[in-house]
Design an enzyme around this catalytic site. Structure first.
Site, short mmCIF file in Angstrom:
data_model
loop_
_atom_site.label_atom_id
_atom_site.label_comp_id
_atom_site.label_asym_id
_atom_site.label_seq_id
_atom_site.Cartn_x
_atom_site.Cartn_y
_atom_site.Cartn_z
N ASP A 19 -1.39 4.37 19.56
CA ASP A 19 -2.10 5.54 19.63
C ASP A 19 -2.46 5.96 18.30
OD1 ASP A 19 -2.79 7.80 22.25
OD2 ASP A 19 -3.36 8.40 20.26
N ASP A 75 -4.62 3.90 29.02
CA ASP A 75 -5.17 5.06 29.56
C ASP A 75 -6.06 5.85 28.21
OD1 ASP A 75 -5.22 7.22 31.46
OD2 ASP A 75 -3.70 8.22 30.37
N LYS A 118 -8.27 2.61 32.23
CA LYS A 118 -8.93 3.55 32.49
C LYS A 118 -10.36 3.34 31.93
CE LYS A 118 -8.38 7.79 30.78
NZ LYS A 118 -7.66 8.94 30.44
#
Ligand SMILES: C[S@@+](CC[C@H](N)C(=O)[O-])C[C@H]1O[C@@H](n2cnc3c(N)ncnc32)[C@H](O)[C@@H]1O
Length: 215
Positions: A79, A119, A159
């Site tokens: 991330d 995601d 996603k």
């Protein structure tokens, strides 16, 4: 006196059932129920599996995947933000921009993966077209990484805020995986335009691609 509307938080945002359930169950984020639903439906995780989680902060997917794969498995999370959640030793996290990752570097360090789950979501700008564009860019970046790190037969979940390139994304996933599906998990907010695209069974892993380059 200002009236306080039922179902509104202190910040004035309406919280849905998934949010309240996550709070009550002590989950890091409501997002965990989406992975749980996708896992139940598409049988993505099992003990011993290796998972790459793209856009992993604050860590609810990491915690869920870590429990499902167990200590024999491996979970790697990436991330832009550092994960502060305490996680078991078979979880590794790194701060990096997924759009700049070389999949070969990940394979060199961890070997190939069984599942890549993204995601990732862009910072919302408030402009729907811009947000969709950025989200679709992230989804294509995740697909690029997935194709580079998954073993043959591996799975992919991403996603995406559905925009003009959604059909193209689904078609690409259909090209590279034996089965491609698009789905809105039940715990998704009603007003959200987000969908998850699932690719099951990568047709060609990195090893197969390397072999096909041989004379
Ligand atoms: C909805 S959150 C993920 C929630 C997470 N699945 C969980 O369960 O805790 C989306 C994340 O995508 C990350 N992200 C957005 N763009 C990224 C990029 N280019 N590279 C890495 N992470 C990115 C954001 O920093 C954000 O933390």
């Amino acid at each position: 006196m200002a009236r306080r509307r039922k179902g509104l938080s202190d910040r004035g945002t309406r919280h849905d059932a998934a949010y309240r359930r996550a709070k009550a169950e002590g989950k890091v984020a409501r997002a965990v129920y989406k992975l749980e639903e996708l896992d139940r439906r598409f049988r993505l995780l099992r003990p011993g599996r290796k998972v790459l989680d793209l856009g992993c902060w604050p860590g609810s997917w990491l915690a869920y995947a870590a429990e499902r794969v167990g200590p024999e498995g491996l979970v790697v999370g990436i991330d832009l933000r550092p994960v502060e959640l305490a996680l078991p030793p078979h979880v590794h996290t790194a701060v990096a921009d997924v759009t700049e990752i070389d999949p070969a570097v990940l394979v060199g360090r961890f070997g190939t993966f069984d599942l890549v789950a993204s995601d990732m979501a862009p910072h919302t700008s408030g402009d729907r077209a811009t947000d969709q564009f950025r989200s679709e860019e992230l989804a294509f970046a995740a697909l690029h990484v997935a194709r580079g790190v998954l073993r043959r037969g591996g799975h992919f979940v991403v996603k995406v805020f559905q925009g003009p390139r959604f059909g193209e994304l689904l078609a690409e996933v259909r090209t590279h995986f034996n089965e491609a599906r698009a789905l809105v998990p039940p715990s998704t907010r009603a007003a959200s335009r987000e969908q998850y695209v699932i690719g099951r069974g990568l047709r060609r892993g990195p090893a197969a691609e390397a072999a096909s380059c041989d004379p």
